[in-house]
Design a protein around this motif. Sequence first.
Motif, PDB file in Angstrom:
ATOM      1  N   LYS A  49       1.049  -1.663  -0.288  1.00 46.31           N
ATOM      2  CA  LYS A  49      -0.068  -0.331   0.279  1.00 46.31           C
ATOM      3  C   LYS A  49       1.002   1.562   0.205  1.00 46.31           C
ATOM      4  N   ALA A  50       1.843   1.072   0.685  1.00 47.34           N
ATOM      5  CA  ALA A  50       2.859   2.437   1.047  1.00 47.34           C
ATOM      6  C   ALA A  50       3.509   2.662  -0.568  1.00 47.34           C
ATOM      7  N   VAL A  51       3.966   1.969  -1.233  1.00 52.57           N
ATOM      8  CA  VAL A  51       4.479   1.660  -2.814  1.00 52.57           C
ATOM      9  C   VAL A  51       3.867   1.976  -3.642  1.00 52.57           C
ATOM     10  N   LYS A  52       2.094   1.853  -3.543  1.00 52.20           N
ATOM     11  CA  LYS A  52       0.844   2.610  -4.254  1.00 52.20           C
ATOM     12  C   LYS A  52       1.098   3.571  -4.452  1.00 52.20           C
ATOM     13  N   ASN A  53       1.247   4.157  -2.974  1.00 54.68           N
ATOM     14  CA  ASN A  53       0.722   5.276  -2.635  1.00 54.68           C
ATOM     15  C   ASN A  53       1.849   5.934  -2.838  1.00 54.68           C
ATOM     16  N   THR A  54       2.614   5.556  -3.004  1.00 55.21           N
ATOM     17  CA  THR A  54       3.709   6.983  -3.012  1.00 55.21           C
ATOM     18  C   THR A  54       3.812   7.371  -4.379  1.00 55.21           C
ATOM     19  N   ALA A  55       3.440   6.062  -5.461  1.00 56.21           N
ATOM     20  CA  ALA A  55       3.309   5.712  -6.825  1.00 56.21           C
ATOM     21  C   ALA A  55       2.386   7.099  -7.559  1.00 56.21           C
ATOM     22  N   LYS A  58       3.971  10.606  -6.585  1.00 60.34           N
ATOM     23  CA  LYS A  58       4.738  10.497  -7.693  1.00 60.34           C
ATOM     24  C   LYS A  58       3.908  10.707  -9.349  1.00 60.34           C
ATOM     25  N   LEU A  59       3.382   9.899  -9.444  1.00 59.64           N
ATOM     26  CA  LEU A  59       2.464   9.111 -11.235  1.00 59.64           C
ATOM     27  C   LEU A  59       1.785  11.394 -11.165  1.00 59.64           C
ATOM     28  N   CYS A  60       1.033  11.442 -10.374  1.00 58.67           N
ATOM     29  CA  CYS A  60      -0.052  12.844 -10.550  1.00 58.67           C
ATOM     30  C   CYS A  60       1.023  13.598 -10.298  1.00 58.67           C
ATOM     31  N   LYS A  61       2.127  14.091  -9.995  1.00 58.93           N
ATOM     32  CA  LYS A  61       3.643  15.521  -9.980  1.00 58.93           C
ATOM     33  C   LYS A  61       4.196  15.016 -11.174  1.00 58.93           C
ATOM     34  N   GLU A  64       1.708  15.430 -14.139  1.00 56.29           N
ATOM     35  CA  GLU A  64       1.782  17.874 -14.393  1.00 56.29           C
ATOM     36  C   GLU A  64       2.776  18.538 -14.807  1.00 56.29           C
ATOM     37  N   LEU A  65       4.224  18.025 -14.314  1.00 55.03           N
ATOM     38  CA  LEU A  65       5.007  18.420 -14.985  1.00 55.03           C
ATOM     39  C   LEU A  65       5.323  18.115 -15.998  1.00 55.03           C
ATOM     40  N   VAL A  66       5.517  17.000 -16.811  1.00 51.05           N
ATOM     41  CA  VAL A  66       5.375  16.248 -17.928  1.00 51.05           C
ATOM     42  C   VAL A  66       4.417  17.091 -19.031  1.00 51.05           C
ATOM     43  N   TRP A  67       3.227  17.412 -18.605  1.00 47.18           N
ATOM     44  CA  TRP A  67       2.079  17.887 -19.326  1.00 47.18           C
ATOM     45  C   TRP A  67       2.616  18.867 -19.626  1.00 47.18           C
ATOM     46  N   ALA A 114       6.990   6.916 -15.869  1.00 48.83           N
ATOM     47  CA  ALA A 114       7.269   5.563 -16.426  1.00 48.83           C
ATOM     48  C   ALA A 114       7.316   4.960 -15.242  1.00 48.83           C
ATOM     49  N   ALA A 115       8.385   5.203 -14.045  1.00 43.60           N
ATOM     50  CA  ALA A 115       9.213   4.347 -13.396  1.00 43.60           C
ATOM     51  C   ALA A 115       7.296   4.114 -11.810  1.00 43.60           C
TER      52      ALA A 115
END
Length: 173
Positions: A49-55, A58-61, A64-67, A114-115
Motif C-alpha cells: 500500500k505504501a509503494v502504491k500510494n507513493t507511486a 509521484k505519478l500525479c505530480k 503534471e510536470l511532463v504535461w 514512467a517508473a
Amino acid sequence: MYYFNSPSSAKTPAVQLKRQVTVSPTHKSIEDEVIYLRSQNKLLNNALKAVKNTASEKLCKSYELVWYARNRTRYPSHQVSKWLDSSKEHSRDIDNLHSTDGDFHHGFNSGVLAASRLFKDHADVSHVDRDSDDLFGSAHQAVMKHQEKIEESKEAFPNASADTFPVLRADSN
C-alpha cells in the motif's frame, strides 16, 4: 482444476500441492505459524500500500510536470497552464523546466512518470478476492492475473505519455 508450475515437476494439481506443503518448517505449533504468517502478511500488505500510494503521488505530480513541459507553449492560456505556473507546490520544478537545464529536468520528470506507473501497477493487488468460497483457487487466479498485469506494465515501460489535461488540484497557493 487449478495448476501451479513447479520447477521440480510438471504441472501439479492444486489439491496435490496442498498435500505436499509441510505444516511448519520451523517446528512451531500451527497456531504460532498462523500468527506469524498473518503478521507477515499484514506487513507485506502495508508495504505494498505504501509503494502504491507513493507511486500514485509521484505519478500525479510528474504527469503534471511532463504535461506542462510538452504543452505550455501550445496552451499558454489554458486553466491548467495558469494553475501550474502559479502553483507553490510546482514552483521550483517549473523554474527548473524554464532553466538552461530544462531538457534534463523534463527527462527526469518523464522517467519518474514512467517508473511511477510501473511500480503502481506492480503494487496494486486490489483484484484479490478474499470473500471467495474457494480461497485457494481464488488466490491462484489472483496470482495469475497479477503476473499478467506485471508483464503488461513491463511491456508498456517506459510509458511517459501525458496526452490529456491534468486534473486541477488544490495546493498550498
